[in-house]
Design an enzyme around this catalytic site. Sequence first.
Site, short mmCIF file in Angstrom:
data_model
loop_
_atom_site.label_atom_id
_atom_site.label_comp_id
_atom_site.label_asym_id
_atom_site.label_seq_id
_atom_site.Cartn_x
_atom_site.Cartn_y
_atom_site.Cartn_z
N SER A 61 0.81 -1.22 0.00
CA SER A 61 0.00 0.00 0.00
C SER A 61 0.84 1.27 0.00
O SER A 61 0.34 2.33 -0.39
CB SER A 61 -0.93 0.01 1.21
OG SER A 61 -0.20 -0.10 2.42
N ASP A 85 -3.58 8.05 7.72
CA ASP A 85 -4.49 7.13 8.41
C ASP A 85 -3.68 6.23 9.32
O ASP A 85 -2.52 6.54 9.64
CB ASP A 85 -5.37 6.36 7.40
CG ASP A 85 -4.60 5.33 6.59
OD1 ASP A 85 -3.39 5.13 6.82
OD2 ASP A 85 -5.21 4.71 5.68
N HIS A 140 -0.51 4.75 7.03
CA HIS A 140 0.06 5.35 5.82
C HIS A 140 0.41 6.81 6.03
O HIS A 140 -0.43 7.58 6.53
CB HIS A 140 -0.91 5.21 4.65
CG HIS A 140 -1.35 3.80 4.42
ND1 HIS A 140 -2.58 3.33 4.83
CD2 HIS A 140 -0.71 2.75 3.86
CE1 HIS A 140 -2.68 2.05 4.50
NE2 HIS A 140 -1.56 1.68 3.91
#
Length: 366
Positions: free
Chosen positions: A42, A330, A333
């Site tokens: 991610s 978040d 991240h």
Amino acid sequence: MASISIHFSILAFFCATLLIIPYTCLAKLPENHAALFIFGDSLFDAGNNNYINAHKSDFWPYGRSFFKHPTGRGCDGRVVPDFIAEYANLPLIKPYLQLGFKNYTDRVNFASAGAGVLPETRPGAINLELQLSYFEEVEKKLKQQLGDAAAKKLLSKSVYLFSIGSNDYMIITSSVNQSNVITSSYKKKYVTMVLGNFTSVIKKVHKMGGRKFGFQNVGPIGCMPFTKASLGITSDCAHEPSVMAKMHNIALPKLLKKIQRQLPGFKYALYDYYTTLAIRTLYSTKFGFKVGKSACCGSGTYNGEFTCGGKNGTVKYELCSKPSEYVWFDAAHPTESANRQLANLFWNGHPKITGPYNLKKLFDIL
């Protein structure tokens, strides 16, 4: 770059009208042109998970700071490869699975949120071996577009970017029960297994023509808002996830030196992502941030729950007014502002941070 795309279109039309594909209809690239091929999780995903049944970030407020709409990146804006592409004068990163994406000569992003080196880490994500299979398809298409010789030349000059491994270690340390039963012996075997699979992929890319590699080591997973919240940690960082990350990061440079001795022409940049993100998390104000230990978006302790966006209005969440003041967007991240700083260090960092080459030097090698 626009002129290259127009050139491809003209060539394709000309060849189609002749109903044959002679050598003269093969596309030509500028001399010493290098592409960027991106593998990872991610931290590098530009939206591939939008097209599969896996964790997604394709909803508001993701993307709010730069794109003004969600793109699938787990961030308020751009991720590290977006900045690297900009520094290398390449177009904006797009996901490989995006419908209609066919320009493989500039940049291709295979990264998938949740992906691990090991296939069993997150079965729904595009694991590293599957990302490699996508790259093999791209290699075939490049040969069709450019011809074998030109494709081989492009692959040898291109840079292969990797950020992978965090999910493999998070999956075995993210709950209290798991963290308490992992033995030292198991940790060593597990790290060896992860790096063994990683080595196999690196060697396959090299066999296909890759020579210049950029590696981002495993980040400070024990210091993420998610980890601290899920384990009920009140200290700066959780112990067990941090230990696993450090074991990986100690072994990785030794492995890369070994691979360098084995593979002809193998050159690499190894970026200390762990340290550079950890110090921004723990000492945020020294780097221009106001908040380092809690996320901009989420809920619970440290905003460490994955509720950013509210899950289609089913849960409440908090959202800061200025993501640029935060290190973390978040629960797991970094913000675009943090990513910009981190990308700069990957691109042009001192050898103690990124070495033996940095990415700028890799791209400059003809």
